[in-house]
Structure formats: structure tokens, C-alpha cells
Design an enzyme around this catalytic site. Structure first.
Site, short mmCIF file in Angstrom:
data_model
loop_
_atom_site.label_atom_id
_atom_site.label_comp_id
_atom_site.label_asym_id
_atom_site.label_seq_id
_atom_site.Cartn_x
_atom_site.Cartn_y
_atom_site.Cartn_z
N LYS A 1 73.39 52.26 48.51
CA LYS A 1 73.08 53.45 47.70
C LYS A 1 74.37 53.97 47.10
O LYS A 1 75.36 54.20 47.81
CB LYS A 1 72.45 54.54 48.58
CG LYS A 1 71.99 55.76 47.81
CD LYS A 1 70.62 55.52 47.21
CE LYS A 1 70.25 56.59 46.19
NZ LYS A 1 70.93 56.41 44.89
N LYS B 1 80.46 58.51 53.11
CA LYS B 1 79.76 59.69 52.60
C LYS B 1 78.27 59.62 52.96
O LYS B 1 77.69 60.59 53.45
CB LYS B 1 79.91 59.78 51.08
CG LYS B 1 79.22 60.97 50.44
CD LYS B 1 79.19 60.88 48.92
CE LYS B 1 80.55 60.69 48.31
NZ LYS B 1 80.51 60.72 46.85
N LYS C 1 78.33 50.79 44.95
CA LYS C 1 78.72 51.45 43.70
C LYS C 1 78.72 50.41 42.59
O LYS C 1 78.85 49.21 42.86
CB LYS C 1 80.11 52.07 43.83
CG LYS C 1 80.36 53.26 42.90
CD LYS C 1 79.64 54.51 43.37
CE LYS C 1 79.95 55.71 42.47
NZ LYS C 1 79.34 56.94 42.97
N GLY D 1 73.11 57.75 39.01
CA GLY D 1 74.06 58.03 37.95
C GLY D 1 75.43 58.39 38.50
O GLY D 1 75.61 58.63 39.69
N ASP D 2 76.41 58.42 37.62
CA ASP D 2 77.77 58.85 37.94
C ASP D 2 78.39 59.23 36.60
O ASP D 2 77.64 59.52 35.63
CB ASP D 2 78.55 57.73 38.65
CG ASP D 2 79.87 58.22 39.26
OD1 ASP D 2 79.81 59.02 40.20
OD2 ASP D 2 80.94 57.81 38.79
N THR E 1 74.90 67.74 43.47
CA THR E 1 76.30 67.48 43.83
C THR E 1 77.12 68.76 43.73
O THR E 1 77.88 69.11 44.66
CB THR E 1 76.91 66.38 42.95
OG1 THR E 1 76.09 65.21 43.01
CG2 THR E 1 78.30 66.03 43.42
N ASN F 1 78.19 67.28 34.58
CA ASN F 1 77.09 67.71 35.43
C ASN F 1 77.58 68.35 36.73
O ASN F 1 77.14 69.44 37.11
CB ASN F 1 76.21 66.49 35.74
CG ASN F 1 75.00 66.85 36.57
OD1 ASN F 1 74.07 67.44 36.08
ND2 ASN F 1 75.03 66.50 37.83
#
Length: 449
Positions: free
Chosen positions: A93, A117, A129, A168-169, A213, A244
Site C-alpha cells: 500500500k 508508516k 510506492k 495518489g501522491d 493526511t 492537498n
């Protein structure tokens, strides 16, 4: 900050040798290893059985070509990545990052951090990632759609709700997730809602995911401040970035009574002593896709834009670095400390350099590392997976309440672990050790994997 235990020095030497030129990955591994001396003293079996070496080696590294056609009819070539780092706790994830700076070393550092994390959330998710060196800035919707479709043409072979669940990132928001999910359903001929998170509400997304986040980072820092009898109420706050994470960090800070006086982008920063007008900033960034300079021009009323120096030149009580890795340097840390900063909460992944972290800790500044403080995003992604699996949809209030509960648990786990291992108040050590121990226990139970 302490040095690396002599038992772990060979592990770092092997990482440096096998991953040459990957500075961010080296930095992330070194930071975790510096925290583990106390762990191997208490659990020597972790060092003796090469467990730590395995944790530092990704399970799978995928690199692929992404050809696509721009609006001028020219073929463009980018490189795609997915690093599936550790699945001991559950399916991989972690987000997808579209930015020109993306390379294998950065994706490995992010995947390594993501593993711990995700462990801190207490939820059944492993670490991974991905991303591409594609730059979405200035591209049309059609170009971004064609890129996303080509990217997913390869990525779909490696993901699934029980295998690997991207999100997303940087550079990957709701628009990009929509194009990626559409192509996935087209290629697989099935509606597998749990394969991506950060989806739109109309096709399986979770309420509060967009905010999670930033909100989560503020929940963590508020609880950290409370250990010293303080809070955000009445505090001056500076937030780096204006995407964001930064926007929703600012929103929650305001809800807790703080005043955000500055934010930034890659060109410069804006100062607004009256407090950043979030509705205007959202209009500029989310609708117009503009820059913070545009915010300053539209705002007037004493707001001004600076294109030199650093946003950390602006005095504040609480700093929330929420842009990208290694953005807050030792020089910035000295400036903040001299101005009286009392707490730093990382909304981005590893945004403070090792020197900056050391200086904050030596000065007694409360410091919340990203792998703990910004875990709210992935935690809410896991809640989205939960809703998808049960064909359910929760209210915003229900989801945010779960987010607040998870962040409180992460804070308390980090604080208790630091206390247990003889470093009270050291959230860096607490986060690293608590995340590591959970992954290590799972890997030990599963045999040599």
C-alpha cells in the site's frame, strides 16, 4: 540522534554498496538503523537472523517504459516505477508520484518509509510506492489521460486489492486516479473498487480521504503539544507547500484556533499576517491550478509574495513542512529555533534533513516525524478499502472520527515506545522502533521470507 550500533554497521554498509547513488534511500535507512541499537540489545535475534537486512531489501522492484502521445501528435517517453517493499502485514500500500524528480532511489526511500508508516496505523497493510518522472504541470487533461492510460497498461499486471493497492501522491490527485481506475477496469474487465484509493465519491471513494493526511498531521501535533500543556489555539503556524496536504493542514489548524501566516510552492512563498484565506487558496490551486503568487495578487490586504529565501524565514510557533523531502535544512532549523518555534510536524515524507532533526531535538523542540505524523492519509485509504470490501459508504463525520482515533493511537504508541526504550519524548525513535517491531514480529512468524 545517536550513531548506529556496531551490530548494524554491516547492514548499512551493504545497503550503501548494493544501492549506489540512491541518496534518499540511504538517508531513510540510516535514520531507522540509528534507532534500532536499543532494539537489537533487547532482541538480539533480530540482528542474528538477518531480519534487518531483509527489511531493507524490497521484495520487488518494477521499472517500465511509458510511451504516450502529446497534443501535438509527438510520442513522449517516460519511465514508470513500482517498488513493492514489504507485504508481511498485508497487501502493498502506497501512493504514486508523478514528478520530474522521480527515480528508483526516491521510490525506494518512499516505499521503505511507507512500510513502517503503515505498520504504525495498526491496519493490515504492507508498504510500497510508485510513480513516474512524468510532469503533469502544464499538460492538458487529454495528455494526462493518455499518459495515465499508458502507465496503467503495464501497472495493472502488478496490482490488485489483495496484492498491491496504489493511491495518489505528489502530482497524482483525483483526476489522475480517475483515469488510472478507468483504464484498470477496461483492461481487467472487472469493477475492483479496492484496487486504488483516493477515488472520487461517485465511484467508491471515501469521505475525508482528501483531507486525511493534513488533518491527521494536525491531530498528531495537537496531541503532542498537549503533553506539554499547549495547543494550536492562538499559535502562529507556517505550512510549506500549497497542495492537498498543505491546504488541509491549514484548514484543521484553523479549526483548532491557530493562524497560518505563510505557505509556499516551488517558486516562492506568500505571507498573509491576517491568516491565509483558505477559500481563495483552494480557488487558486484546485480550480485555476495557479501558484501562490496568484493568491497574493488576488488577496491584497497586506498579503505579499517572496520569490527568494525560504518560507522558514517567517517566524512561527509551529512549523508544518508539507511539501517534499529534505526541504527544511539545518540553516532553516536554526532560523526557526532562533524565532522561538516550539513544535515541528512533518506532513510530507522526510521533509527535514538529518541535521535539521538533530538541531530541533537538541533545542528541545517537539518533533513529529513524517512516518508517524502523516500516516492519516494511508490510514484513511485503508478505511476506503474497508468500505469497498463491504460495499459500504461512511459519513464524513464517521470517517474523521476514525482518523482522529487512529492518529491518537499512533501518537500514544510512539510516545510509549520511546519511553519503553529509554528515550522519552523522542518521537523519531518511538516511530521507528514501533513500526519496525511490528514488521519484524510478522516476518519472524512467517519464516524466512
Amino acid at each position: 540522534m545517536v550513531g548506529i550500533d556496531e551490530k548494524l554497521e554491516p547492514v548499512l554498509a551493504e545497503v550503501l554498496s548494493r544501492n549506489a547513488g540512491e541518496g534518499e534511500f540511504h538517508q531513510a535507512v540510516r535514520e531507522v538503523l540509528e534507532s534500532l541499537g536499543r532494539v537489537v540489545a533487547k532482541h538480539p535475534e533480530y540482528a542474528d537472523h538477518a531480519l534487518i537486512e531483509r527489511i531493507c531489501e524490497p521484495e520487488r522492484q518494477i521499472i517500465f517504459r511509458v510511451p504516450w502521445v502529446d497534443d501535438a501528435g509527438q510520442v513522449q517517453i517516460n519511465r514508470g516505477f513500482r517498488v513493492q517493499f514489504n507485504s508481511a502485514l498485508g497487501p502493498y500500500k502506497g501512493g504514486l508520484r508523478f514528478h520530474p524528480s522521480v527515480n528508483l532511489g526516491i521510490i525506494k526511500f518512499l516505499g521503505f518509509e511507507q512500510t513502517f508508516k503503515n505498520a504504525l496505523t495498526g491496519m493490515p497493510i504492507g508498504g510500497g510506492k510508485g510513480g513516474s518522472d512524468f510532469n503533469p504541470r502544464g499538460r492538458s487533461d487529454g495528455e494526462i489521460m493518455r499518459f495515465c492510460q499508458s502507465f496503467m497498461l503495464e501497472l495493472h499486471r502488478h496490482i490488485g486489492e489483495y496484492v498491491d493497492v496504489p493511491a495518489g501522491d505528489i502530482g497524482v490527485g483525483g483526476r489522475e486516479i480517475g483515469y488510472l481506475f478507468g483504464q484498470y477496469t477496461r483492461l481487467t474487465n472487472r469493477y475492483e473498487a479496492g484496487v486504488l484509493t483516493g477515488k472520487g465519491l461517485v465511484y467508491g471513494g471515501s469521505r475525508a480521504r482528501r483531507e486525511a493526511t493534513g488533518y491527521g498531521a494536525v491531530y498528531f501535533v495537537e496531541r503532542m503539544l498537549a503533553t506539554k500543556g499547549a495547543s494550536f489555539d492562538g499559535r502562529r503556524v507556517v505550512v510549506s507547500g500549497s497542495g492537498n496536504v498543505a491546504i488541509y493542514t491549514m484548514e484543521k489548524v484553523e479549526q483548532f484556533g491557530g493562524r497560518v501566516v505563510a505557505c509556499s510552492d516551488s517558486n516562492g512563498y506568500v505571507v498573509d499576517e491576517a491568516g491565509i484565506d483558505l477559500e481563495l487558496l483552494k480557488e487558486v490551486k484546485e480550480v485555476r491550478r495557479g501558484r501562490v503568487a496568484d493568491y497574493a495578487a488576488l488577496r491584497g490586504k497586506g498579503a505579499y509574495y517572496v520569490d527568494e529565501g525560504s518560507v522558514w524565514d517567517v517566524p512561527c510557533d509551529v512549523a508544518m513542512p508539507s511539501a517534499t523531502q529534505n526541504e527544511l535544512t539545518g540553516k532553516d532549523a536554526r532560523t526557526l529555533i532562533a524565532a522561538g518555534v516550539i513544535a515541528v510536524g512533518e506532513g510530507a515524507n522526510m521533509p527535514s534533513t538529518p541535521e535539521a532533526v538533530r538541531l530541533f531535538q537538541e533545542a528541545g523542540v517537539l518533533f513529529a516525524p513524517g512516518k508517524a505524523a502523516n500516516a492519516g492519509g494511508v490510514a484513511t485509504s485503508a478505511l476506503e478499502m474497508q468500505q469497498n470490501a463491504s460495499r459500504d459508504s461512511w459519513s464524513f463525520e464517521q470517517t474523521e472520527a476514525r482518523l482522529a482515533e487512529i492518529m491518537a493511537n499512533i501518537h500514544d504508541t510512539c510516545a510509549a515506545t520511546a519511553e519503553e526504550y529509554g528515550a522519552p519524548g523522542d518521537y523519531v525513535l518511538g516511530a521507528n522502533v514501533a513500526g519496525f517491531v511490528r514488521v519484524a514480529e510478522a516476518m519472524t512468524a512467517l519464516g524466512v521470507i
